[in-house]
Structures are given as structure tokens and as C-alpha cells.
Write an enzyme that holds these catalytic residues in place. Structure first.
Site: not given
Ligand code: MN
Length: 726
Positions: A76-77
Site C-alpha cells: 500500500e505505502d
């Protein structure tokens, strides 16, 4: 602060042969990928995956899950790809991290669709591999613990989602500890003031009660051990959310909280659980209706325990939960506790009863395309103690069990409730008393002239509906009493040739008002309408001496103007339709149930409006000692409708007499609502309640019965036992 070593220590304690090397690599990978990132709190980002991993270790999950916890945000990050994860950690870890990431990715605009989609993904993930959901729950739990660093709007949104999705799922998976913590944090952010007030109140109560918790705990433990039950006893304050939710349900003030203590007894065997329950009840008085045997009847999420609430010194109630060590583990950790016995994938393919509901849910969700409907059907399952019903448009309303269409009507809108005349449930007309069931589609039928009746208070169960009905009744009664009082006074003023309106306009009534201790003219009208003050006594003093001497004008001519037109009423409801702008609160007297067509008289009762009696009703004669309160009334319309009339038939006690009477009645196409016979002295008495359309009909029936061979006499019965104005 959680260090990587803490996680290792934790796993070591329940799985000494764990794969430490995998965790080392996951830790280093995560640290490298998240380097330089910071959380809203200002701390290094790595703190978050470390905490998530620790929570998972606390759930006693396997090292794969914990590695996924460390890596759950890298897709995700950071710039990491799924392929990279596959290369480094293998398929399992890569798929799991991918699954966790997908759950929070939205392609939808509306909040509801988004929620539905999150649910859908959680479900599918559970079927595939339950560990995805467990990691997601741990992720959410740590985010909730550190929510205070986010702006208010974000906090609200996240707390709401937690309450609506994550806590119910944790509950459904039997993870009581996680669920309680999620709920408490949500409450703290959604209703911060109430949360603070509640915590403060509970703390104060604890302080006042002194060492009550310790006293109860040691008393319990000592008594049980004396009786040979090996046990551990814990005392605690119930979760803030559960206290808050209960106060809400009961619409009680936070200051009124009293049921906030809970004790837990852990025993070695089921037999000891029941024995312990017996001793608890010997020591303190149990509260009826609060004893629950979830050992014999486990909850759908496998929770098992005995529950009881007892009352201690000074009326302080507290809950006692009694269960075995194993049940306690299931109660706290739920599905995660199963983990001990399993390795690798855990999902709905498992031959495990605990997954049956999940399989059913997934099958269901494949059929439901509308995300809202899907969400609703899911909520039904996640909160099994409530009844979920739908409007024909698909809006959902949750009710406590036992709620009726009337509750539903009031939930839609107060006015819809007030005008509710009936309901269709799943397309069929049902009585208003019908208890709603899960999944019912409810359509409320409204009438233009319908208004609430006192009877409704026995039908509605939700406090909202009951409050609205009561409020309406009070306001309406006051309002109608004012109208009635005004008319009675004006009528009386005419007889005494008093210019009432002029007196009102000139504020010449202050003397009367203060004499009765009233502030406003409406209050005077209301009291006259209620029958507390007679109209004559108000008016007479303003009359000229001449009128006083001669006496007021004759009754008949004036009364004619006060005639009320009354419709026959068509149902057993006590509401009576009154026509015209000058309608008054009227009802048919129960003692005689007057029939359309027969002579009737009205009588102003105390506080209940005008009672309409049959002119022949014996009660009326007794009432007429006060002619001030008599009102002339007449039937407005002769509509086809049925009235109940009671007859007493006295006959010779002969065989077949009853059959002859009954066939005579049914030959006249008349329904019998009630029939009772008694005999004595060679006579048979038959009590009948018949459905009669009008006076002509009644006369025909009475005459026909009267000529039946063996019948001595037929009499209409007036129920004089009941008070006339009741
Ligand atoms: Mn995260």
C-alpha cells in the site's frame, strides 16, 4: 514501545519451534521499505507494523501471520510489488499481504457501497484464508489505539466504520477481547463527552463503594473453595461501550448507571460451573430473567459461559460469568484460539461447524447484487439479537425483538405513525400487533383521518413510538378539552344573554381566572372541558339581574345548536369519527354500546370528552342529576357496519333449545361473537353477543328469537357493572 524482540519473546512462549529467520527477514524488509516515513503521531512508521505483529502474537497466531503483520502495509505505502514479496517470502506471505491491502482499496463512490464492498472483501478473504481478516483486525486495532493524532473528521469516519464493520466481524468470529477494545475506542471518538462523563461516573461509584470489588471477589473465591471448587475469580468494570449501549437502549441518564460490575469465575470442569452457579445464587439474590446458560446453548460464535446477575449489599447488582478455562480462551480469542490446533490455511473450506455461517453468507452475497441489500442481510447475521426490517424501497430499520408495524411507522416519521391505519408485511395485510421478523418488508398504510389511540400504547414497544403516541394523546386531549370548554361556555353565555366574546376582548375575566388559580383563558376552557368547573358557574355572574331572576333561556332551543353529529364507528377501536369542523372528543359508552338509529345522549365526562350513551341506558338516568353536562347528539350517517349487542335469552331447559336459537340467529345472517349458557331451576339462560347492523336489525333478531318454541323472554343487556363514564 514494542520492540522486535518483544514479538519474538511472545511467540516463543506458545510456539518454541517457530521460524525465527522468516520473522527477521520480514522485519528488516519492512524497516527498509518504510524508512523515512512517519506516522501522524510523528513517530517512525515502523512502529505501526511492529505493533500489529505484536497484537497477532498476542492472538497466538503462527509466524506466517506475524510476518504478514510486519509487512502488511508495504504494498500500500511503498514501491514494493507483489512479485517482489513472492520472490522474497514465497506465495503464502505475498497472497496474504495482497489480501490485506485489497480490503481497504475502494473503487466506489458512495459510503454505503464502500462499506458493502469492505464487507464483501472481508468475507471473501475469510473464505480464502482467515488470516487476512485477523491481520486486518489487528491493523485496525492499532490504528484505533493511535487515532487521537488524526483530524476530527477522519477520526469520526474511521471510528464509525470500526463500529459498523470491524467490531461486528470480531464479534462474529468470537474475538470478544478485540471486539470490546474496538468498541470502546470508537465510542471515545464518536461521543467523547459521553465517554468521559461515563468513565468519571463509574470511577466515582467505584470510589464510593470502597473495596466492594475486592470484597465480592474474595467472598466468592473463599465460598467456592470451601465447597471444593477449585477456581479463579476476577472482578472488573464492564466495558464502557457495553454500559453506554445499555443506557442508550433503556434511554437512561449516564448518572443512573448501576449495572457496571462483572465477575468471572474460571473452573476446571463444566460440572463445577453449574455447582458454582448454585453457590452464587445461595449467597446473593439472582435477578429474574438474567440467568443465561450459554454452555448448554452456545452462541453462534461458539461462545460458552453461564451468566447471572445478582444483587449484593445496598442493592448493588453485578454480573457473574462462569466458565471453564477453555471456554474462557474461546470467549476472549474466538476463532483465533482454534489456531493452536491447526497449521497453515484456515478458511471456510474447513470441515468446521464454526465456518458454516460463513459459507452461507458467501453463498448469499453472490445472489445479492445491490450492495445496500447485501449490507443489510449481513448486518442481520452480525447482530442476531435485533430484528432488521425493510421499507419497500430497501431502506433498513433495526428494531428490538417484538417490535410491531406501529414501531416501524413511527420510525419512518412521526406523522406516518400518527396516521397509521394498517400495514402490509411481505405483501400481506397484517394486524398492527404483529411482531416483525427479520427480513420483513413492511409497508405502512396511512389514513387521512386516523389518529393515535390509547390502545396503541399496548401495541408499540419502542420507546420512540410510545413517547410520540403519549405526547399526541396528551396534547390532543388538552386541545379538545379547550375546544369543548369554550363551546360549553359560549352555549351557556347565550342562555344567560352574556356577551362572552366581548368579555374576552375586554380582558374582563381576570377575576374568574384568579379565583380558580388559573393563568390563562385556555386553562379555564380546559377545566370546563374536563368537567372540573361548570360552565354555568363561570357565566352566571355576568348575567343581568333580570336574567338571573327569570332564569336562563329554555334548554331545547339552545341545545339544538350544540348537537354533535356522530358517525357509527366501524372497528373495535375506541376511536370515534366525528364529522365536521366542530368535532369533539366523543366515544361510545362501553356500558351500552349504542346502535346507529337508536336514541342517544351525550354526557361531558371528567377528562375524557363526551360519552355517547343509548338513551335507554340505565347509567344515563343516574348521570343526569347534573344536566349541565348533558349534550344532545345524533347519528350523522347510517353506514353499513357491525356493532356488538349483548342479549340474554331465558328459555325452558329442554333438549335442542340452544340449537334452535342458534339456527334462528344464523338464518338471519347474523354473526355470534360470544355464547354462554347456564341452567338452573328448569331454566336455561343463554348469554349472546351478536354482530348487529342497526336498531331495525336488532329488533328483527330479538323478535325472531322470542318466538322460538321454548323461549320465555329475550332481553338486551346493558353492562351496568361498568362505570358509565369509563
Ligand atoms: Mn496498517
Amino acid at each position: 514501545m514494542i520492540r522486535f524482540e518483544d514479538i519474538l519473546d511472545k511467540i516463543e512462549s506458545y510456539k518454541p519451534d517457530y521460524d525465527e529467520e522468516l520473522l527477521q527477514r520480514a522485519y528488516i524488509f519492512s524497516a527498509r521499505e518504510h524508512r523515512g516515513q512517519v506516522r501522524s503521531s510523528g513517530e517512525p512508521y515502523l512502529i505501526h507494523p511492529l505493533n500489529v505483529a505484536y497484537i497477532l502474537a498476542d492472538m497466538r497466531l503462527d509466524e506466517t501471520s506475524i510476518a504478514v503483520g510486519l509487512l502488511h502495509d508495504v504494498l500500500e505505502d511503498t514501491l514494493t510489488t507483489k512479485e517482489k514479496l513472492q520472490e522474497t517470502f514465497g506465495n503464502d506471505v505475498a497472497e496474504l499481504v495482497d489480501g490485506v491491502t485489497k480490503i481497504s482499496r475502494y473503487a466506489y463512490v458512495s459510503k454505503e457501497e464502500q462499506q458493502a464492498e469492505t464487507f464483501r472483501k472481508m468475507l471473501l478473504a475469510m473464505v480464502g484464508d482467515l488470516r487476512v481478516v485477523l491481520v486486518k483486525l489487528a491493523d485496525r486495532l492499532h490504528n484505533m489505539r493511535t487515532l487521537q493524532y488524526l483530524p476530527e473528521e477522519r477520526r469520526h469516519a474511521i471510528a464509525k466504520e470500526t463500529l459498523e464493520i470491524y467490531a461486528p466481524i470480531a464479534n462474529r468470529l468470537g474475538m470478544g477481547k478485540v471486539k470490546a477494545e474496538l468498541e470502546d475506542y470508537s465510542l471515545q471518538h464518536l461521543h467523547p463527552r459521553e465517554y468521559d462523563e461515563l468513565s468519571k461516573t463509574v470511577a466515582e461509584k467505584l470510589a464510593v463503594s470502597g473495596d466492594l470489588v475486592d470484597r465480592i471477589r474474595s467472598t466468592l473465591a473463599q465460598r467456592l473453595r470451601e465447597n471444593g471448587i477449585d477456581c479463579e475469580v476476577y472482578g472488573r468494570v464492564k466495558s464502557m461501550f457495553s454500559i453506554w449501549a445499555k443506557l442508550r437502549r433503556q434511554e437512561t441518564d449516564i448518572g443512573q448507571v448501576y449495572d457496571y460490575l462483572a465477575f468471572r469465575i474460571i473452573t476446571p470442569s463444566i460440572k463445577d460451573c453449574y455447582a458454582a452457579l448454585g453457590f452464587v445464587h445461595q449467597m446473593w439474590r439472582p435477578v429474574p430473567g438474567r440467568i443465561k446458560d450459554y454452555i448448554a446453548m452456545p452462541k453462534p460464535n461458539l461462545y460458552q459461559s453461564l451468566h447471572t446477575t445478582v444483587v449484593a449489599e445496598k442493592g448493588q447488582p453485578f454480573e457473574v460469568q462462569i466458565r471453564t478455562r477453555e471456554m474462557d480462551l474461546i470467549a476472549e480469542q474466538g476463532i483465533a484460539a482454534h489456531w493452536k490446533y491447526k497449521e497453515g490455511r484456515v478458511g471456510a473450506h474447513d470441515d468446521d461447524k464454526s465456518f458454516l455461517w460463513l459459507r452461507q453468507l458467501v453463498e448469499q452475497q453472490q445472489e445479492i447484487k445491490d450492495p445496500r441489500l447485501f449490507l443489510h442481510s449481513l448486518k442481520i447475521d452480525l447482530y442476531p439479537d435485533e430484528v432488521y426490517t425493510f421499507t419497500p424501497k430497501g431502506d433498513v430499520f433495526a428494531f428490538p425483538r417484538g417490535a410491531t408495524p406501529l414501531d416501524f411507522a413511527y420510525r419512518i416519521h412521526t406523522d406516518v405513525g400518527h396516521r397509521c391505519v394498517g400495514a402490509r408485511v411481505n405483501g400481506k395485510l397484517v394486524p398492527l400487533r404483529t411482531a416483525l421478523k427479520n427480513g420483513d418488508i413492511v409497508e405502512i398504510l396511512q389514513g387521512t383521518t386516523q389518529t393515535p389511540s390509547r390502545e396503541w400504547l399496548n401495541i408499540a414497544v419502542t420507546s420512540r413510538a410510545r413517547h410520540k403516541i403519549r405526547h399526541w394523546l396528551n396534547t390532543e386531549q388538552k386541545h379538545r378539552s379547550i375546544e369543548l370548554g369554550r363551546k360549553l361556555i359560549e352555549k351557556e353565555a347565550k342562555r344567560y344573554k352574556v356577551q362572552w366574546r366581548k368579555l374576552v376582548a375586554e380582558n374582563a375575566l381576570d377575576g374568574v381566572l384568579s379565583e380558580h388559580g388559573l393563568a390563562r383563558l385556555d386553562d379555564l376552557y380546559a377545566d370546563v372541558g374536563y368537567g372540573k368547573i361548570s360552565a354555568r358557574s363561570v357565566v352566571e355572574r355576568f348575567a343581568t339581574d333580570e336574567v338571573k331572576e327569570k332564569g336562563p333561556a329554555a334548554e331545547a332551543g339552545v341545545l339544538q345548536q350544540a348537537v354533535r353529529k356522530i358517525f357509527p364507528f366501524t372497528s373495535s377501536s375506541q376511536t370515534i369519527k366525528v364529522r365536521g369542523y366542530d368535532d369533539l372528543l366523543t366515544y361510545l359508552a362501553k356500558c351500552c354500546n349504542p346502535l346507529p338509529g337508536e336514541p342517544i345522549v351525550g354526557y361531558v365526562t371528567r377528562g375524557k370528552g363526551v360519552a355517547v350513551h343509548s338513551a335507554n341506558c340505565p347509567n344515563v338516568k343516574n348521570l343526569m342529576f347534573n344536566p349541565d353536562r348533558e349534550i344532545e347528539v345524533e347519528w350523522a350517517d347510517q353506514r353499513q357496519s357491525q356493532f356488538q349487542v349483548e342479549l340474554e335469552v331465558v328459555a325452558e331447559d329442554r333438549q335442542g333449545i340452544l340449537a334452535r336459537v342458534i339456527s334462528t340467529i344464523s338464518n338471519l345472517k347474523t354473526n355470534i361473537r360470544h355464547l354462554e349458557t347456564r341452567t338452573g331451576d328448569g331454566r336455561a339462560t343463554i348469554d349472546l353477543a351478536l354482530e348487529i347492523a342497526d336498531l331495525k336489525h336488532l329488533e328483527k333478531v330479538t323478535k325472531s328469537i322470542g318466538v322460538v318454541d321454548g323461549v320465555i323472554r329475550v332481553e338486551r343487556r346493558y353492562n351496568t357493572g361498568r362505570h358509565a363514564t369509563a
